[in-house]
Structures are given as C-alpha cells and as structure tokens.
Design a protein around this motif. Structure first.
Motif, PDB file in Angstrom:
ATOM      1  N   PHE A   1       0.629  -1.308   0.265  1.00 37.07           N
ATOM      2  CA  PHE A   1       0.445  -0.082   0.276  1.00 37.07           C
ATOM      3  C   PHE A   1       1.122   0.877  -0.457  1.00 37.07           C
ATOM      4  CE2 PHE A   1      -2.640   2.980   2.034  1.00 37.07           C
ATOM      5  CZ  PHE A   1      -3.585   3.416   1.039  1.00 37.07           C
ATOM      6  N   ILE A   2       1.008   2.463  -1.137  1.00 37.87           N
ATOM      7  CA  ILE A   2       0.939   3.243  -0.668  1.00 37.87           C
ATOM      8  C   ILE A   2       0.424   4.768  -0.218  1.00 37.87           C
ATOM      9  CG2 ILE A   2       2.609   5.396  -2.781  1.00 37.87           C
ATOM     10  CD1 ILE A   2       3.846   2.528  -2.982  1.00 37.87           C
ATOM     11  N   LEU A   3       0.924   5.433   0.453  1.00 33.45           N
ATOM     12  CA  LEU A   3       0.531   6.817   0.856  1.00 33.45           C
ATOM     13  C   LEU A   3       1.439   7.762   0.742  1.00 33.45           C
ATOM     14  CD1 LEU A   3       0.533   6.164   4.948  1.00 33.45           C
ATOM     15  CD2 LEU A   3      -1.628   6.825   3.293  1.00 33.45           C
ATOM     16  N   LEU A   4       0.597   8.270  -0.672  1.00 31.55           N
ATOM     17  CA  LEU A   4       0.452   9.404  -1.362  1.00 31.55           C
ATOM     18  C   LEU A   4       0.431  10.858  -1.358  1.00 31.55           C
ATOM     19  CD1 LEU A   4       2.703   9.881  -4.221  1.00 31.55           C
ATOM     20  CD2 LEU A   4       0.915   9.516  -5.248  1.00 31.55           C
ATOM     21  N   GLY A   5       1.210  11.824  -1.558  1.00 30.55           N
ATOM     22  CA  GLY A   5       0.890  13.324  -1.095  1.00 30.55           C
ATOM     23  C   GLY A   5       1.139  14.383  -1.310  1.00 30.55           C
ATOM     24  N   PRO A   6       1.496  15.194  -1.190  1.00 28.86           N
ATOM     25  CA  PRO A   6       2.250  17.035  -1.369  1.00 28.86           C
ATOM     26  C   PRO A   6       3.143  16.508   0.096  1.00 28.86           C
ATOM     27  CG  PRO A   6       0.257  17.508  -1.186  1.00 28.86           C
ATOM     28  CD  PRO A   6      -0.195  16.046  -1.645  1.00 28.86           C
ATOM     29  N   SER A   7       4.249  17.227   0.233  1.00 27.92           N
ATOM     30  CA  SER A   7       5.421  17.669   1.539  1.00 27.92           C
ATOM     31  C   SER A   7       4.122  18.058   2.186  1.00 27.92           C
ATOM     32  CB  SER A   7       6.686  18.406   1.101  1.00 27.92           C
ATOM     33  OG  SER A   7       6.868  17.614  -0.148  1.00 27.92           O
ATOM     34  N   GLY A   8       4.496  17.369   3.796  1.00 25.71           N
ATOM     35  CA  GLY A   8       3.657  18.272   4.457  1.00 25.71           C
ATOM     36  C   GLY A   8       1.993  17.899   4.654  1.00 25.71           C
ATOM     37  N   CYS A   9       1.654  17.338   3.671  1.00 24.57           N
ATOM     38  CA  CYS A   9       0.652  16.484   4.139  1.00 24.57           C
ATOM     39  C   CYS A   9      -0.032  15.932   5.324  1.00 24.57           C
ATOM     40  CB  CYS A   9      -0.001  16.235   2.517  1.00 24.57           C
ATOM     41  SG  CYS A   9       0.120  14.318   2.717  1.00 24.57           S
TER      42      CYS A   9
ATOM     43  N   ALA B   1       5.282   5.952  -6.626  1.00 29.81           N
ATOM     44  CA  ALA B   1       3.525   5.025  -6.598  1.00 29.81           C
ATOM     45  C   ALA B   1       3.762   3.707  -7.615  1.00 29.81           C
ATOM     46  CB  ALA B   1       2.663   6.002  -5.560  1.00 29.81           C
ATOM     47  N   ILE B   2       3.289   4.272  -8.614  1.00 32.64           N
ATOM     48  CA  ILE B   2       2.530   3.162  -9.772  1.00 32.64           C
ATOM     49  C   ILE B   2       3.663   2.243  -9.409  1.00 32.64           C
ATOM     50  CG2 ILE B   2       1.844   3.395 -12.047  1.00 32.64           C
ATOM     51  CD1 ILE B   2       1.513   6.559 -11.476  1.00 32.64           C
ATOM     52  N   LEU B   3       4.726   2.591  -9.322  1.00 34.53           N
ATOM     53  CA  LEU B   3       5.938   1.079  -9.762  1.00 34.53           C
ATOM     54  C   LEU B   3       5.676   0.280  -8.574  1.00 34.53           C
ATOM     55  CD1 LEU B   3       7.825   0.502 -12.120  1.00 34.53           C
ATOM     56  CD2 LEU B   3      10.073   1.736 -10.531  1.00 34.53           C
ATOM     57  N   LEU B   4       5.303   0.117  -7.603  1.00 33.12           N
ATOM     58  CA  LEU B   4       5.681  -0.298  -6.730  1.00 33.12           C
ATOM     59  C   LEU B   4       3.961  -0.170  -6.176  1.00 33.12           C
ATOM     60  CD1 LEU B   4       8.098   1.402  -4.487  1.00 33.12           C
ATOM     61  CD2 LEU B   4       8.397  -0.985  -5.759  1.00 33.12           C
ATOM     62  N   GLY B   5       2.995   0.188  -6.032  1.00 35.45           N
ATOM     63  CA  GLY B   5       1.884  -0.213  -4.811  1.00 35.45           C
ATOM     64  C   GLY B   5       1.030  -1.492  -5.897  1.00 35.45           C
ATOM     65  N   GLN B   6       0.022  -2.212  -4.990  1.00 36.50           N
ATOM     66  CA  GLN B   6      -0.882  -2.408  -5.632  1.00 36.50           C
ATOM     67  C   GLN B   6      -2.667  -1.240  -5.240  1.00 36.50           C
ATOM     68  OE1 GLN B   6      -0.886  -5.468  -2.856  1.00 36.50           O
ATOM     69  NE2 GLN B   6      -1.125  -7.170  -4.226  1.00 36.50           N
ATOM     70  N   ARG B   7      -2.245  -0.902  -4.358  1.00 34.31           N
ATOM     71  CA  ARG B   7      -3.307   0.153  -4.371  1.00 34.31           C
ATOM     72  C   ARG B   7      -2.614   1.876  -3.904  1.00 34.31           C
ATOM     73  NH1 ARG B   7      -7.507  -0.684  -0.369  1.00 34.31           N
ATOM     74  NH2 ARG B   7      -6.215  -0.987   1.028  1.00 34.31           N
ATOM     75  N   ILE B   8      -2.974   2.541  -4.367  1.00 34.02           N
ATOM     76  CA  ILE B   8      -2.199   4.117  -3.487  1.00 34.02           C
ATOM     77  C   ILE B   8      -3.669   4.645  -2.508  1.00 34.02           C
ATOM     78  CG2 ILE B   8      -1.169   6.475  -4.611  1.00 34.02           C
ATOM     79  CD1 ILE B   8      -0.351   4.714  -7.233  1.00 34.02           C
TER      80      ILE B   8
ATOM     81  N   ALA C   1      -8.966   9.772  -1.883  1.00 33.26           N
ATOM     82  CA  ALA C   1      -8.846   8.451  -2.818  1.00 33.26           C
ATOM     83  C   ALA C   1      -8.071   7.579  -2.757  1.00 33.26           C
ATOM     84  CB  ALA C   1      -9.712   9.566  -4.667  1.00 33.26           C
ATOM     85  N   ILE C   2      -8.764   6.015  -3.373  1.00 33.68           N
ATOM     86  CA  ILE C   2      -7.879   4.990  -3.486  1.00 33.68           C
ATOM     87  C   ILE C   2      -8.261   4.839  -5.259  1.00 33.68           C
ATOM     88  CG2 ILE C   2      -7.819   3.280  -2.224  1.00 33.68           C
ATOM     89  CD1 ILE C   2      -8.260   4.188  -0.034  1.00 33.68           C
ATOM     90  N   TYR C   3      -6.438   4.150  -5.527  1.00 35.44           N
ATOM     91  CA  TYR C   3      -6.865   4.013  -6.859  1.00 35.44           C
ATOM     92  C   TYR C   3      -6.122   2.691  -6.392  1.00 35.44           C
ATOM     93  CZ  TYR C   3      -6.868   8.510  -8.672  1.00 35.44           C
ATOM     94  OH  TYR C   3      -7.696  10.057  -8.779  1.00 35.44           O
ATOM     95  N   ASP C   4      -6.687   1.221  -6.860  1.00 33.11           N
ATOM     96  CA  ASP C   4      -6.412   0.347  -7.536  1.00 33.11           C
ATOM     97  C   ASP C   4      -5.733   0.585  -8.993  1.00 33.11           C
ATOM     98  OD1 ASP C   4      -7.837  -1.064  -4.899  1.00 33.11           O
ATOM     99  OD2 ASP C   4      -9.665  -0.520  -6.061  1.00 33.11           O
ATOM    100  N   ILE C   5      -3.671  -0.434  -8.182  1.00 32.99           N
ATOM    101  CA  ILE C   5      -3.132  -0.118  -9.645  1.00 32.99           C
ATOM    102  C   ILE C   5      -3.336  -1.987  -9.958  1.00 32.99           C
ATOM    103  CG2 ILE C   5      -0.835   0.304 -10.196  1.00 32.99           C
ATOM    104  CD1 ILE C   5      -2.308   2.322  -9.640  1.00 32.99           C
ATOM    105  N   THR C   6      -3.646  -2.718 -10.486  1.00 26.66           N
ATOM    106  CA  THR C   6      -3.954  -4.130 -11.738  1.00 26.66           C
ATOM    107  C   THR C   6      -2.820  -4.494 -12.478  1.00 26.66           C
ATOM    108  OG1 THR C   6      -5.204  -3.679 -13.382  1.00 26.66           O
ATOM    109  CG2 THR C   6      -5.829  -4.312 -10.837  1.00 26.66           C
ATOM    110  N   LEU C   7      -1.909  -3.213 -12.777  1.00 30.15           N
ATOM    111  CA  LEU C   7      -0.605  -3.463 -13.248  1.00 30.15           C
ATOM    112  C   LEU C   7      -0.058  -4.845 -12.907  1.00 30.15           C
ATOM    113  CD1 LEU C   7       0.385  -0.164 -14.484  1.00 30.15           C
ATOM    114  CD2 LEU C   7      -1.382  -1.309 -16.192  1.00 30.15           C
ATOM    115  N   PRO C   8       0.780  -6.129 -13.861  1.00 28.20           N
ATOM    116  CA  PRO C   8       1.293  -6.758 -13.689  1.00 28.20           C
ATOM    117  C   PRO C   8       3.014  -6.626 -13.375  1.00 28.20           C
ATOM    118  CG  PRO C   8       0.953  -7.163 -15.892  1.00 28.20           C
ATOM    119  CD  PRO C   8       0.437  -5.579 -15.491  1.00 28.20           C
ATOM    120  N   TYR C   9       3.159  -6.985 -11.736  1.00 25.55           N
ATOM    121  CA  TYR C   9       4.443  -7.154 -11.730  1.00 25.55           C
ATOM    122  C   TYR C   9       6.122  -7.299 -12.439  1.00 25.55           C
ATOM    123  CZ  TYR C   9       3.254  -4.593  -7.288  1.00 25.55           C
ATOM    124  OH  TYR C   9       2.631  -3.889  -6.275  1.00 25.55           O
ATOM    125  N   PRO C  10       6.990  -7.875 -13.254  1.00 19.50           N
ATOM    126  CA  PRO C  10       7.768  -6.098 -12.689  1.00 19.50           C
ATOM    127  C   PRO C  10       6.478  -4.484 -13.748  1.00 19.50           C
ATOM    128  CG  PRO C  10       8.352  -7.772 -14.617  1.00 19.50           C
ATOM    129  CD  PRO C  10       7.959  -8.465 -14.206  1.00 19.50           C
TER     130      PRO C  10
END
Length: 264
Positions: A40-48, A204-211, A224-233
């Motif tokens: 799981f990725i926590l993505l956001g601007p600095s200081g959030c 975030a997109i390179l690593l996470g299953q969800r962001i 917001a939460i994005y599901d990233i279903t791209l296969p690895y790698p």
C-alpha cells in the motif's frame, strides 16, 4: 467494525492534533483497511501528514482520537509485528558494527543463538545481494548498499508489517530504480505487508497495489484510493502505466497540489 482478514490493519476516524484542538488537526478522518500482504502506498504533497500517519501506525507517536487495530487488536504503541525502514540509513545503522553484525543486532538482543543468527543473516544478506560485503563497515558502503543493510536487518527480525518512509528519497536515480526493483522482488518472496510513503507519482505506480492519496494539510485525509492492477514487474514506458500516471497526476492538478509532488 466489520470482520476483517487476519493481520489486516484497520483505521477508523483517526485524527492527530498536537495542541489538542480538534479544529487544528494535522490529519483527520483517516479511514483505511489494509489486508495482510498488500503493498500500500501513501502518496501526497510534502507536509500533508503522510509521515505523521506512518509514525502513528508504527506506534512512535500517539493518535489524538479514533480507532486503530492490527489483527483485530487495538494498537496503543510500538509492537514487534511492525518495523520501520527510514529514509536515512545512517541513522539506523551502527557505524562500529559490520554489515553482518548490523543485520544480526536485533536477533542478538533477543538472545538468539549464534548459529541461528548466522543462518538468518545468511538468508537475508543473500536476499538483498550483500553476501560478499558482510565484513564491511557502513562507512565503506554506498547509499544504496546501506539501505539494503537496513532492509535486511528489519527482515531478519521477521515483522509482519514493513513501514517505509520515503526510503529511497536520498538515492540517485539509477540506484533508486535498482532498489525499487529489489524491493518488489523481496516483497514477492516474503509476502510482507508494506506501507510505503512517497511524494513521487511514478514510484507509487511502480510499486503499489493500491495508492491512497492524501489531501493538502493541515487537516489532511485520504481523499482517494486508486487500485493498480498492472502486473509486476512494471514498465514505466508502457501505455497502460502512463494512462494511470496521467490519471493520478490529473488528480493532483485538479486539487492544486501538483507543485508538491514529483513528476518525471
């Protein structure tokens, strides 16, 4: 609270205020469930407030209100099922200990036998590609190698949950990409739950299953939460990757946060 998968993380209406005033929360209305083994990725601007939330999950700082459960048990502080990987490995490694001794430090404190410590450290030194560097001191290592040592030491203690606070932010671009690939390999091998903080959309997109995207602070929340279903790698040049990238980027642009996230 709904029934959840064993070892999942459940956060309900969590908030944090450093002065005790509800209208001056650093983070607020955090509602999140992370199943066992998810990246799981926590993505956001600095200081959030990403690091604040991660430190609450780690047990390093207390929440001001709301509920926080791991494996259906309320969390009130640090626990051996969680471990943090910091951005600056120098702050986590002992400079007077060599690579193997650093990896084995936690095991030694737990009074694990020397034979078992050696077996465990062998396993994780191989896993992070440092078997040939076990006798080197931290000062003899590159930044990427130090980060691998920190990761090996964390894994040697066998936590269920890895908490990673922008761990590759100080690395050069080439080393960063290599370590990102290594992390995916290690996660695939160990099936650990990972919560990874970044302000880099591509990472975030390179690593996470969800962001999970956090709003601007103060008073940040997961908006917001994005599901990233791209296969690895994952291939950062693939059209499908760039489609997701544009979607996430447009989220930041639409909310006036684009200047505080990393774009490539």
């Amino acid at each position: 609270m709904s029934k959840v998968q064993k070892n999942s993380i459940v956060i309900k209406d969590l908030f944090k205020s450093y002065d005790g005033k509800a209208n001056e929360n650093v983070i607020q209305e955090i509602n999140l469930e992370i199943p066992r083994g998810e990246f799981f990725i926590l993505l956001g601007p600095s200081g959030c407030g990403k690091s604040t939330l991660l430190n609450i999950i780690a047990g390093f700082i207390s929440k001001s209100g709301g509920d926080f459960f791991i494996q259906n048990k309320e969390v009130r502080g640090p626990g051996k099922e969680r471990a943090m990987v910091f951005q600056q490995p120098d702050a986590a490694l002992f400079p007077w200990l060599n690579v193997r001794e650093n990896v084995e430090f936690g095991l030694k404190m737990q009074k694990v036998s020397k034979v078992e410590r050696n077996s465990i450290s062998d396993k994780y030194l191989r896993l992070v590609g440092l078997s040939d560097h076990e006798k080197k001191l931290p000062e003899e290592l590159s930044g990427g190698m130090k980060q691998r040592v920190q990761l090996a030491r964390v894994l040697a203690n066998d936590p269920e949950i890895l908490l990673m606070d922008e761990p590759f932010g100080a690395l050069d671009a080439q080393t960063r990409r290599t370590i990102q690939q290594e992390l995916i390999r290690i996660w695939t091998h160990t099936k650990k739950t990972i919560i990874f903080v970044t302000h880099d959309i591509q990472e975030a997109i390179l690593l996470g299953q969800r962001i999970g995207i956090m709003s601007k602070g103060p008073g940040s929340f997961i908006e917001a939460i994005y599901d990233i279903t791209l296969p690895y790698p994952r291939d950062i040049t693939a059209p499908s990757f760039n489609d997701i990238y544009r979607k996430v980027q447009s989220h930041f642009e639409g909310n006036g946060m684009a200047e505080n996230v990393v774009n490539f």
